[in-house]
Design a protein around this motif. Structure first.
Motif, mmCIF file in Angstrom:
data_model
loop_
_atom_site.group_PDB
_atom_site.id
_atom_site.type_symbol
_atom_site.label_atom_id
_atom_site.label_comp_id
_atom_site.label_asym_id
_atom_site.label_seq_id
_atom_site.Cartn_x
_atom_site.Cartn_y
_atom_site.Cartn_z
ATOM 1 N N ARG A 1 0.875 -1.100 0.067
ATOM 2 C CA ARG A 1 0.007 0.032 -0.140
ATOM 3 C C ARG A 1 0.927 1.318 -0.031
ATOM 4 O O ARG A 1 0.430 2.272 -0.679
ATOM 5 N N ARG A 2 1.907 1.160 0.854
ATOM 6 C CA ARG A 2 2.781 2.234 0.834
ATOM 7 C C ARG A 2 3.506 2.638 -0.486
ATOM 8 O O ARG A 2 3.472 3.766 -1.106
ATOM 9 N N PHE A 3 3.847 1.595 -1.154
ATOM 10 C CA PHE A 3 4.287 1.519 -2.303
ATOM 11 C C PHE A 3 3.426 2.109 -3.566
ATOM 12 O O PHE A 3 3.771 3.136 -4.127
ATOM 13 N N LEU A 4 2.097 1.732 -3.483
ATOM 14 C CA LEU A 4 1.216 2.199 -4.676
ATOM 15 C C LEU A 4 0.794 3.348 -4.152
ATOM 16 O O LEU A 4 0.641 4.285 -5.188
ATOM 17 N N ARG A 5 0.813 4.014 -3.049
ATOM 18 C CA ARG A 5 0.543 5.181 -2.810
ATOM 19 C C ARG A 5 1.524 6.069 -3.188
ATOM 20 O O ARG A 5 1.334 7.373 -3.671
ATOM 21 N N THR A 6 2.650 5.837 -2.922
ATOM 22 C CA THR A 6 3.897 6.626 -3.364
ATOM 23 C C THR A 6 3.774 6.668 -5.136
ATOM 24 O O THR A 6 4.053 7.808 -5.438
ATOM 25 N N PHE A 7 3.317 5.490 -5.798
ATOM 26 C CA PHE A 7 3.415 5.591 -7.092
ATOM 27 C C PHE A 7 2.326 6.628 -7.795
ATOM 28 O O PHE A 7 2.296 7.420 -8.475
ATOM 29 N N GLY A 8 1.111 6.794 -6.847
ATOM 30 C CA GLY A 8 0.180 7.856 -7.068
ATOM 31 C C GLY A 8 -1.208 7.364 -7.136
ATOM 32 O O GLY A 8 -2.244 8.230 -7.214
#
Ligand code: MGD
Ligand code: MGD
Ligand code: MO
Length: 763
Positions: free
Chosen positions: A124-131
């Motif tokens: 989730r952290r990664f995909l939220r960083t992705f946008g």
């Protein structure tokens, strides 16, 4: 040989390892009732994914190639560099051509315990960083309860579970503990995120010795711990709300309801009373009426109602009570009964949320704060689906659906990114899922093991297990230093490192990692925690000790706690956060949604299938696909510990002697279980602990379909239906399921679930 501490979802252990292999798993000194599931950890290096692997057609022909071959095709091993390039490039393609919403990152599932390395939050952290990405709401565990609870008590489901009565109030005050859907020590082995010392058996024992009498209402006798020395009231699955309504009817007609409590603390009692008396539908909910539906005798119903009214009574509902058609109703109707008994807000009385379903429930509210990985906010405007709508979503892009009072649209998914979960374990109607799963162009999965989740992916990125990395573990009464025990298997990497590798190719490495290695993250998270908690020693001391006990909790949790005590003491000064400020037995808000499958007050509604109806004539057994004894869901099904429980290599299915005799079956036979949705094999164990008319087949056998979609290994989800509880909760309904059984006389196919896939060279 080194010994290290580990925390798992089923408790803490000491691990003895030789650097590359686990040699032995020992009980933890803090744990009075260690779980044998830990023995599975000795299989941590078996059935492993060694290197990044790509499904052959996808590698050679790109996204969308031969997706019908998912689950069957060989894989080609590639380097990490190439894997990072492929995943990053595909994320960019999908975003640029179709938008963020066409990337599904809902990634439901348990993964492994650990506050930093837990795969779901990392992703989730990664995909939220992705946008952006499409997410999901709710869990397979308790979706319907999560959604109905705030309407009743003005309180979220998780706060309600955390603030509920603690076991010490049961021991000290409760005279009658009535469980709908079990009080299973089997399930109390486990808590999501990390189980601390196992205390449930001790609490039950103490309560029983102190005079609490226990009643188990459900289809399985040994669902109730022997220590409870309790009674068993077998019931036809899926009919509990009818039984509850008849208890309500008895309370009304015998004037046993606490009218004062109902008038001062609740809204909707007049509507409920009218419902019990059948004033609008012409059907009084009498014990005779309910007996016909539930198979519980009239006299048992009436005497239970009287006993409940005469004693300090706790009504406990397992999660399973809402993992069925109209699952919201049981939780709501139980609130009506607890309110009618006038016991909500009393110590040891009222309502309990799923004692026994998780080991931690009833431990008392946690006063402490645990270290947390920041995941960042969910980007605004992104699609969200109900957790169990994965197949619907893939099948029906653009279609509108109702969920919790709102209308939403299924996005058009082109790419799935999953880490820490196994839909080929958790989802219902797996043959339908297999087809829907062919829809996206690309499926990326992080997995330690070559289980069904990895085999049904396009790009498999090998993840470490917690034995191969260090972490912090939330063990309820203590924080555990989870110390790396062995070297990573093959080229496996931590989920964090994998995501950092993809983030790097996307130009997002700094944002995702904040410049920290995983060791630096652990120290950072621990130091933040230590600032808030003076009793915590410096990191190095904590690490050397293996764990730190929380100062405000003794070994048994946080002491006496009573659910809604402040509200009971002062309903005007401490109102609930419902529209009326009271417990809502009738909800104007739910009325305003106009859902025919979730009326404004709790109501008995026929489930889509049950015994005692015409459907029961074709399929004469109710399938109880409950949680397994020898593993966590599908995890470590490949271990010797889990495999030793199988019969002819198939998952054991328990059935009452009467049903076995009626079908000419003998103990140890291989069964074929089937219905209109699918079929599976299982090994028969004849057992009078199962109510007549039921067959119990635990979840978690690794999905092993033959050419016709029959699971030759015994995964019950080929039989269950993929339907939501209602338009309100849209939770999964695995516990509503009829099947038939016969002896399987064909040649017994070899179980291939634990084999590695075929690995081939690049063309
Ligand atoms: N018929 C039926 N079906 C049910 C239920 C039922 O009662 N009946 N119960 C439902 C419930 S309550 C639940 S919660 C679900 C559970 O369903 P899941 O949580 O999806 O099941 P698990 O087997 O725990 O899946 C975890 C997966 O994560 C992988 N994994 C473990 N550790 C790591 C890690 O560190 N990193 C990565 N990347 N992967 C890891 C494991 O190998 C495994 O494949 O099942 C649901 N399904
Ligand atoms: N060992 C082990 N423990 C686990 C897990 C695991 O995988 N392994 N999984 C964990 C997870 S994710 C969760 S969410 C919890 C789930 O906890 P629960 O939802 O409580 O668990 P289940 O095992 O699905 O069901 C418990 C019992 O409910 C009864 N039941 C089923 N249908 C009905 C019905 O219609 N009426 C009545 N009265 N009873 C019914 C059955 O007898 C069944 O054994 O367990 C957790 N504990
Ligand atoms: Mo669950």
């Amino acid at each position: 040989m080194a010994t290290t501490h580990i925390l798992t979802h089923w408790g803490p252990h000491l691990i003895e390892a030789d650097g590359t292999q686990v040699v032995a798993v020992h009980d933890h000194p803090s744990d009075p009732d260690s779980s044998p599931i830990g023995q599975g950890l000795t299989a941590a290096t078996k059935s492993r994914v060694a290197r990044p692997s790509v499904r052959k057609s996808w590698l050679h022909h790109g996204p969308g190639a031969a997706t019908h071959l998912r689950g069957q095709e060989p894989f080609v091993e590639i380097s990490w560099d190439e894997a990072f390039e492929l995943v990053a490039a595909e994320m960019v393609r999908v975003r640029d051509d179709h938008g963020y919403g066409s990337l599904f990152g809902g990634s439901y599932g348990w993964g492994s315990a650990g506050l930093f390395h837990m795969a779901g939050p990392q992703l989730r952290r990664f995909l939220r960083t992705f946008g952006g990405y499409t997410d999901r709401r709710g869990t397979y565990s308790s979706c319907a309860a999560e959604i109905i609870t705030p309407y009743i008590y003005g309180l979220g489901w998780y706060p309600a579970c955390a603030q509920q009565n603690s076991w010490s109030t049961i021991v000290n005050h409760c005279e009658l503990f009535v469980s709908f859907g079990s009080l299973r020590l089997n399930n109390a082995q486990v808590t999501y995120g990390g189980q601390g010392p196992h205390l449930t058996r001790g609490w039950i024992d103490k309560a029983a010795s102190n005079g609490t009498s226990f009643v188990n209402i459900g289809p399985v006798r040994d669902d109730q711990a022997a220590e409870a020395k309790g009674r068993w009231l077998p019931i036809r699955p899926g009919t509990d709300v009818a039984l509850m309504a008849a208890i309500g009817h008895t309370l009304v007609t015998e004037e046993l309801a606490d009218e004062g409590f109902l008038a001062n603390y609740c809204v909707g009692w007049p509507e409920m009373k009218a419902y019990f008396l059948g004033e609008h539908d012409g059907q009084p909910k009498t014990a005779a009426w309910a007996s016909e539906i539930t198979t519980v005798s009239e006299s048992d119903i009436v005497s239970l109602a009287r006993e409940m009214a005469g004693k300090r009574t706790m009504i406990n509902l397992s999660f399973s009570m809402q993992r069925c058609d109209h699952g919201e109703q049981a939780y709501w109707m139980a609130a009506v009964l607890a309110a009618a008994l006038g016991q909500i807000g009393t110590p040891g009385g009222g309502i309990a949320f799923s004692f026994g379903s998780h080991g931690r429930f009833g431990a008392g509210q946690r006063q402490k704060s645990v270290p947390r990985l920041p995941t960042g906010p969910f980007p605004e405007g992104m699609p969200v689906i109900p957790v169990a709508h994965i197949a619907h979503m893939l099948e029906r892009p653009g279609e509108r659906f109702n969920f919790d009072g709102k209308e939403a649209t299924y996005p058009d998914i082109k790419m799935i990114y999953w880490a820490g979960g196994n839909p080929f374990h958790h989802h219902q109607d797996l043959n339908r899922l297999v087809k829907a799963w062919q829809k996206p162009d690309t499926i990326v999965v992080h997995e330690p093991f070559w289980g069904p989740m990895a085999k049904f992916a396009d790009i498999v990125l090998p993840a470490t297990t917690p034995l191969e990395r260090s972490d912090l573990g939330d063990g309820e009464t203590m924080l555990v230093a989870m110390q790396r025990a062995i070297e990573p298997f093959g080229e496996a990497r931590d989920d964090y490192e994998i995501l950092a590798g993809v983030a790097d190719r996307l130009g997002l490495a700094d944002e995702f990692t904040e410049g920290r290695t995983s060791e630096q993250w652990l120290r950072h998270m621990y130091d933040e925690f230590r600032e808030r908690n003076e009793y915590a020693p410096p990191f190095d001391d904590f690490w050397a000790d293996g764990y730190v006990r929380h100062a405000d909790m003794d070994d048994h949790g946080a002491g006496e706690m009573t659910f809604l005590q402040a509200f009971r003491e002062d309903p005007v000064g401490s109102p609930l956060r419902t529209p009326s400020g009271r417990i809502e037995l009738y909800s104007e808000t739910i009325a305003s949604f106009g859902y025919d499958d979730c009326p404004p007050h709790p109501t008995w509604m026929e489930p889509y299938e049950r015994l005692g109806t015409d459907q029961g004539e074709r399929f004469g057994l109710h399938l109880v696909s409950n949680q397994p004894k020898t593993r966590l869901h599908s995890q470590f099904d490949h271990s010797d510990f889990s495999r030793e429980s199988k019969i002819h290599d198939r998952e054991p299915a328990r059935m009452h002697p009467t049903d076995a005799v009626a079908r000419g079956l003998s103990d140890g036979d291989v069964l074929r279980l089937w219905n209109d949705r699918g079929a599976c094999l299982a090994g028969l164990s004849i057992d009078d602990a199962i109510a007549p008319g039921c067959v119990q087949l635990a979840t978690g056998a690794w999905f092993d379909p033959d050419g016709d979609g029959m699971c030759i290994h015994g995964n019950p989800n080929v039989l269950t239906a993929d339907r939501g509880t209602s338009q309100l909760g849209q939770g999964p309904t695995a516990h509503t399921c009829l099947v038939e059984a016969e002896r399987y006389d064909g040649e017994l196919p070899r179980v291939t679930a634990f084999d590695l896939p075929v690995l081939v060279e690049r063309d």
